[in-house]
Design a protein around this motif. Structure first.
Motif, PDB file in Angstrom:
ATOM      1  N   ALA A   1       0.821  -1.210   0.000  1.00 12.50           N
ATOM      2  CA  ALA A   1       0.000   0.000   0.000  1.00 12.50           C
ATOM      3  C   ALA A   1       0.855   1.261   0.000  1.00 12.50           C
ATOM      4  O   ALA A   1       0.438   2.306  -0.512  1.00 12.50           O
ATOM      5  CB  ALA A   1      -0.933  -0.005   1.216  1.00 12.50           C
ATOM      6  N   ILE A   2       2.041   1.164   0.571  1.00 14.32           N
ATOM      7  CA  ILE A   2       2.945   2.320   0.609  1.00 14.32           C
ATOM      8  C   ILE A   2       3.776   2.411  -0.662  1.00 14.32           C
ATOM      9  O   ILE A   2       3.860   3.473  -1.292  1.00 14.32           O
ATOM     10  CB  ILE A   2       3.887   2.226   1.831  1.00 14.32           C
ATOM     11  CG1 ILE A   2       3.078   2.350   3.128  1.00 14.32           C
ATOM     12  CG2 ILE A   2       4.957   3.310   1.763  1.00 14.32           C
ATOM     13  CD1 ILE A   2       3.894   2.091   4.369  1.00 14.32           C
ATOM     14  N   ALA A   3       4.404   1.308  -1.053  1.00 13.00           N
ATOM     15  CA  ALA A   3       5.401   1.343  -2.124  1.00 13.00           C
ATOM     16  C   ALA A   3       4.804   1.371  -3.528  1.00 13.00           C
ATOM     17  O   ALA A   3       5.289   2.119  -4.392  1.00 13.00           O
ATOM     18  CB  ALA A   3       6.337   0.141  -1.984  1.00 13.00           C
ATOM     19  N   LEU A   4       3.787   0.559  -3.779  1.00  7.12           N
ATOM     20  CA  LEU A   4       3.308   0.412  -5.155  1.00  7.12           C
ATOM     21  C   LEU A   4       2.681   1.682  -5.724  1.00  7.12           C
ATOM     22  O   LEU A   4       3.000   2.053  -6.868  1.00  7.12           O
ATOM     23  CB  LEU A   4       2.338  -0.770  -5.250  1.00  7.12           C
ATOM     24  CG  LEU A   4       2.949  -2.148  -4.970  1.00  7.12           C
ATOM     25  CD1 LEU A   4       1.936  -3.247  -5.229  1.00  7.12           C
ATOM     26  CD2 LEU A   4       4.210  -2.361  -5.811  1.00  7.12           C
ATOM     27  N   PRO A   5       1.797   2.377  -5.003  1.00  8.37           N
ATOM     28  CA  PRO A   5       1.259   3.619  -5.580  1.00  8.37           C
ATOM     29  C   PRO A   5       2.344   4.632  -5.914  1.00  8.37           C
ATOM     30  O   PRO A   5       2.301   5.286  -6.963  1.00  8.37           O
ATOM     31  CB  PRO A   5       0.313   4.133  -4.478  1.00  8.37           C
ATOM     32  CG  PRO A   5      -0.070   2.920  -3.702  1.00  8.37           C
ATOM     33  CD  PRO A   5       1.150   2.066  -3.708  1.00  8.37           C
ATOM     34  N   VAL A   6       3.333   4.758  -5.019  1.00 11.33           N
ATOM     35  CA  VAL A   6       4.430   5.707  -5.263  1.00 11.33           C
ATOM     36  C   VAL A   6       5.210   5.296  -6.508  1.00 11.33           C
ATOM     37  O   VAL A   6       5.507   6.132  -7.381  1.00 11.33           O
ATOM     38  CB  VAL A   6       5.376   5.760  -4.043  1.00 11.33           C
ATOM     39  CG1 VAL A   6       6.602   6.612  -4.364  1.00 11.33           C
ATOM     40  CG2 VAL A   6       4.646   6.313  -2.826  1.00 11.33           C
ATOM     41  N   ALA A   7       5.543   4.023  -6.612  1.00  9.35           N
ATOM     42  CA  ALA A   7       6.325   3.545  -7.750  1.00  9.35           C
ATOM     43  C   ALA A   7       5.554   3.684  -9.055  1.00  9.35           C
ATOM     44  O   ALA A   7       6.127   4.067 -10.091  1.00  9.35           O
ATOM     45  CB  ALA A   7       6.721   2.089  -7.530  1.00  9.35           C
ATOM     46  N   LEU A   8       4.271   3.368  -9.035  1.00  5.07           N
ATOM     47  CA  LEU A   8       3.480   3.438 -10.265  1.00  5.07           C
ATOM     48  C   LEU A   8       3.338   4.874 -10.761  1.00  5.07           C
ATOM     49  O   LEU A   8       3.480   5.148 -11.958  1.00  5.07           O
ATOM     50  CB  LEU A   8       2.094   2.825 -10.023  1.00  5.07           C
ATOM     51  CG  LEU A   8       2.064   1.331  -9.704  1.00  5.07           C
ATOM     52  CD1 LEU A   8       0.636   0.858  -9.482  1.00  5.07           C
ATOM     53  CD2 LEU A   8       2.718   0.517 -10.820  1.00  5.07           C
ATOM     54  N   VAL A   9       3.078   5.787  -9.843  1.00  3.55           N
ATOM     55  CA  VAL A   9       2.911   7.189 -10.237  1.00  3.55           C
ATOM     56  C   VAL A   9       4.229   7.772 -10.727  1.00  3.55           C
ATOM     57  O   VAL A   9       4.282   8.420 -11.780  1.00  3.55           O
ATOM     58  CB  VAL A   9       2.353   8.020  -9.062  1.00  3.55           C
ATOM     59  CG1 VAL A   9       2.380   9.511  -9.408  1.00  3.55           C
ATOM     60  CG2 VAL A   9       0.931   7.591  -8.735  1.00  3.55           C
ATOM     61  N   LEU A  10       5.297   7.538  -9.972  1.00  2.90           N
ATOM     62  CA  LEU A  10       6.597   8.074 -10.380  1.00  2.90           C
ATOM     63  C   LEU A  10       7.083   7.424 -11.673  1.00  2.90           C
ATOM     64  O   LEU A  10       7.696   8.078 -12.519  1.00  2.90           O
ATOM     65  CB  LEU A  10       7.618   7.870  -9.266  1.00  2.90           C
ATOM     66  CG  LEU A  10       7.384   8.655  -7.975  1.00  2.90           C
ATOM     67  CD1 LEU A  10       8.479   8.378  -6.964  1.00  2.90           C
ATOM     68  CD2 LEU A  10       7.288  10.158  -8.249  1.00  2.90           C
ATOM     69  N   GLY A  11       6.816   6.121 -11.822  1.00  2.00           N
ATOM     70  CA  GLY A  11       7.190   5.452 -13.056  1.00  2.00           C
ATOM     71  C   GLY A  11       6.417   5.975 -14.242  1.00  2.00           C
ATOM     72  O   GLY A  11       6.954   6.092 -15.350  1.00  2.00           O
ATOM     73  N   HIS A  12       5.153   6.309 -14.021  1.00  2.16           N
ATOM     74  CA  HIS A  12       4.323   6.867 -15.090  1.00  2.16           C
ATOM     75  C   HIS A  12       4.798   8.262 -15.481  1.00  2.16           C
ATOM     76  O   HIS A  12       4.896   8.590 -16.673  1.00  2.16           O
ATOM     77  CB  HIS A  12       2.873   6.912 -14.625  1.00  2.16           C
ATOM     78  CG  HIS A  12       1.950   7.641 -15.557  1.00  2.16           C
ATOM     79  ND1 HIS A  12       1.588   7.150 -16.793  1.00  2.16           N
ATOM     80  CD2 HIS A  12       1.339   8.856 -15.439  1.00  2.16           C
ATOM     81  CE1 HIS A  12       0.775   8.007 -17.395  1.00  2.16           C
ATOM     82  NE2 HIS A  12       0.610   9.047 -16.593  1.00  2.16           N
ATOM     83  N   LEU A  13       5.124   9.060 -14.467  1.00  6.44           N
ATOM     84  CA  LEU A  13       5.568  10.435 -14.730  1.00  6.44           C
ATOM     85  C   LEU A  13       7.007  10.481 -15.217  1.00  6.44           C
ATOM     86  O   LEU A  13       7.393  11.415 -15.929  1.00  6.44           O
ATOM     87  CB  LEU A  13       5.429  11.278 -13.455  1.00  6.44           C
ATOM     88  CG  LEU A  13       4.009  11.466 -12.912  1.00  6.44           C
ATOM     89  CD1 LEU A  13       4.053  12.239 -11.611  1.00  6.44           C
ATOM     90  CD2 LEU A  13       3.133  12.184 -13.933  1.00  6.44           C
ATOM     91  N   GLY A  14       7.798   9.488 -14.810  1.00 10.58           N
ATOM     92  CA  GLY A  14       9.208   9.479 -15.193  1.00 10.58           C
ATOM     93  C   GLY A  14      10.028  10.509 -14.449  1.00 10.58           C
ATOM     94  O   GLY A  14      11.096  10.912 -14.915  1.00 10.58           O
ATOM     95  N   LYS A  15       9.562  10.922 -13.277  1.00  5.03           N
ATOM     96  CA  LYS A  15      10.265  11.934 -12.501  1.00  5.03           C
ATOM     97  C   LYS A  15      10.353  11.500 -11.030  1.00  5.03           C
ATOM     98  O   LYS A  15       9.369  11.018 -10.464  1.00  5.03           O
ATOM     99  CB  LYS A  15       9.546  13.290 -12.578  1.00  5.03           C
ATOM    100  CG  LYS A  15       9.435  13.864 -13.985  1.00  5.03           C
ATOM    101  CD  LYS A  15       8.666  15.163 -13.974  1.00  5.03           C
ATOM    102  CE  LYS A  15       8.532  15.741 -15.392  1.00  5.03           C
ATOM    103  NZ  LYS A  15       7.750  17.004 -15.389  1.00  5.03           N
ATOM    104  N   GLY A  16      11.505  11.694 -10.445  1.00  5.39           N
ATOM    105  CA  GLY A  16      11.660  11.454  -9.011  1.00  5.39           C
ATOM    106  C   GLY A  16      11.778  10.006  -8.605  1.00  5.39           C
ATOM    107  O   GLY A  16      11.995   9.705  -7.430  1.00  5.39           O
ATOM    108  N   GLY A  17      11.656   9.101  -9.557  1.00  9.59           N
ATOM    109  CA  GLY A  17      11.681   7.686  -9.220  1.00  9.59           C
ATOM    110  C   GLY A  17      13.035   7.220  -8.713  1.00  9.59           C
ATOM    111  O   GLY A  17      13.121   6.481  -7.733  1.00  9.59           O
ATOM    112  N   ALA A  18      14.094   7.663  -9.390  1.00  7.86           N
ATOM    113  CA  ALA A  18      15.435   7.240  -8.987  1.00  7.86           C
ATOM    114  C   ALA A  18      15.738   7.695  -7.567  1.00  7.86           C
ATOM    115  O   ALA A  18      16.325   6.947  -6.773  1.00  7.86           O
ATOM    116  CB  ALA A  18      16.471   7.796  -9.954  1.00  7.86           C
ATOM    117  N   LEU A  19      15.343   8.904  -7.226  1.00  5.01           N
ATOM    118  CA  LEU A  19      15.565   9.419  -5.872  1.00  5.01           C
ATOM    119  C   LEU A  19      14.790   8.598  -4.853  1.00  5.01           C
ATOM    120  O   LEU A  19      15.321   8.234  -3.791  1.00  5.01           O
ATOM    121  CB  LEU A  19      15.151  10.890  -5.790  1.00  5.01           C
ATOM    122  CG  LEU A  19      15.266  11.545  -4.409  1.00  5.01           C
ATOM    123  CD1 LEU A  19      16.714  11.523  -3.934  1.00  5.01           C
ATOM    124  CD2 LEU A  19      14.732  12.980  -4.458  1.00  5.01           C
ATOM    125  N   ALA A  20      13.528   8.295  -5.162  1.00  2.00           N
ATOM    126  CA  ALA A  20      12.702   7.514  -4.242  1.00  2.00           C
ATOM    127  C   ALA A  20      13.275   6.122  -4.031  1.00  2.00           C
ATOM    128  O   ALA A  20      13.294   5.600  -2.902  1.00  2.00           O
ATOM    129  CB  ALA A  20      11.264   7.423  -4.773  1.00  2.00           C
TER     130      ALA A  20
END
Length: 224
Positions: A43-62
Motif C-alpha cells: 500500500a505504501i510502495a506500489l502507488p508511489v512507484a506506479l505514479v513516479l514510473g508513469h511520470l518518469g520523474k523522481g523515481g530514482a531518488l525515491a
C-alpha cells in the motif's frame, strides 16, 4: 543420536504441534504478521512507484532513499523502535521495522517495471486518446506486472525469513520456537524452528512463482 535425528524427533512429536505454543499456532501467527506487513508495504510502495514510473520523474531518488533501509539491519531498527515512544504500542514496532525492510524491493521492481514499458506503446495509447490515468491502468500497469509480482515475491520471502525477530519483541511466530529453544538450551528445537522457517519461506516462494506463471502478462507473453 546426532542433531539431525534429534531434530526429526522434535518435529515428529505431536506434542510440539498442538497447544498455544505449538507449531500450528506459531505458524498462523507468522503467516498473519507476514501478510499484514506485506499488505502495508504494498500500500505504501506500489502507488508511489506506479505514479513516479508513469511520470518518469523522481523515481530514482525515491528508489535510492528506500534502499537506504537495506543498509540498516532490521534488528537494529526494531531495537530503536522499542526504545522509542512507539515501543509500547504492542506489535507496531515489529510491523514498522518489517515494513521498512519490505518497501525497497517492492518500490524498486515496480518502478523499473513501469519505466521498462515500451515508449512506442505508451505514445500509441495516448495517440488513441487515452488519458494519463487510463494509460497507466490499462497499458503500463499490465505490462509492468511481471516485475511488480517479482518484487512482491521477493518482499514476501524476505518477510517470512525476517519476521522471526518478532519473538525478540515478545511477539508470536515461528521465531518463538527458536528463542524458546535457546532458553531451554535445546539445539534440536532451535534447528527445528529454523527448518520450519526455511520451509515456510520456500512454500511462499513456490506460491508466488505459480502466481507469476499464471499471470497473463508474465515475461515473454506480454500484451503489446
Amino acid at each position: 543420536m546426532n542433531i539431525v535425528s534429534q531434530t526429526w524427533d522434535w518435529l515428529a512429536d505431536p506434542a510440539n504441534w498442538s497447544g498455544p505454543g505449538g507449531v500450528w499456532v506459531r505458524l498462523g501467527q507468522h503467516l498473519f504478521l507476514t501478510t499484514v506487513c506485506l499488505l502495508i508495504s504494498c500500500a505504501i510502495a506500489l502507488p508511489v512507484a506506479l505514479v513516479l514510473g508513469h511520470l518518469g520523474k523522481g523515481g530514482a531518488l525515491a528508489v535510492n532513499i528506500s534502499n537506504v533501509g537495506r543498509a540498516v539491519p532490521t534488528f537494529a531498527v526494531l531495537v530503536l523502535l522499542l526504545l522509542s515512544p512507539i515501543g509500547t504500542w504492542g506489535p507496531w514496532p515489529t510491523i514498522v521495522a518489517l515494513v521498512l525492510f519490505a518497501v525497497p524491493p517492492l518500490l524498486t521492481n515496480a518502478y523499473v517495471g513501469m519505466r521498462g514499458v515500451d515508449g512506442d506503446i505508451v505514445r500509441a495509447a495516448r495517440g488513441m486518446g487515452m488519458t494519463g490515468s487510463q494509460t497507466l491502468l490499462r497499458v503500463e500497469l499490465p505490462l509492468a506486472t511481471p516485475l511488480i509480482l517479482t518484487g512482491v515475491r521477493i518482499a514476501a520471502v524476505q518477510l517470512v525469513a525476517t519476521a522471526t525477530i518478532a519473538a525478540l519483541a515478545g511477539g508470536g511466530g515461528l521465531g518463538r520456537i527458536i528463542t524458546a529453544g535457546f532458553n531451554l538450551a535445546s539445539t534440536p528445537q532451535v534447528v527445528a524452528g529454523a527448518v520450519l522457517v526455511a520451509l515456510f519461506a520456500l512454500l511462499v516462494e513456490a506460491v508466488f512463482a505459480i502466481v507469476e506463471r499464471c499471470s497473463p502478462y508474465r515475461s515473454g507473453e506480454r500484451a503489446g
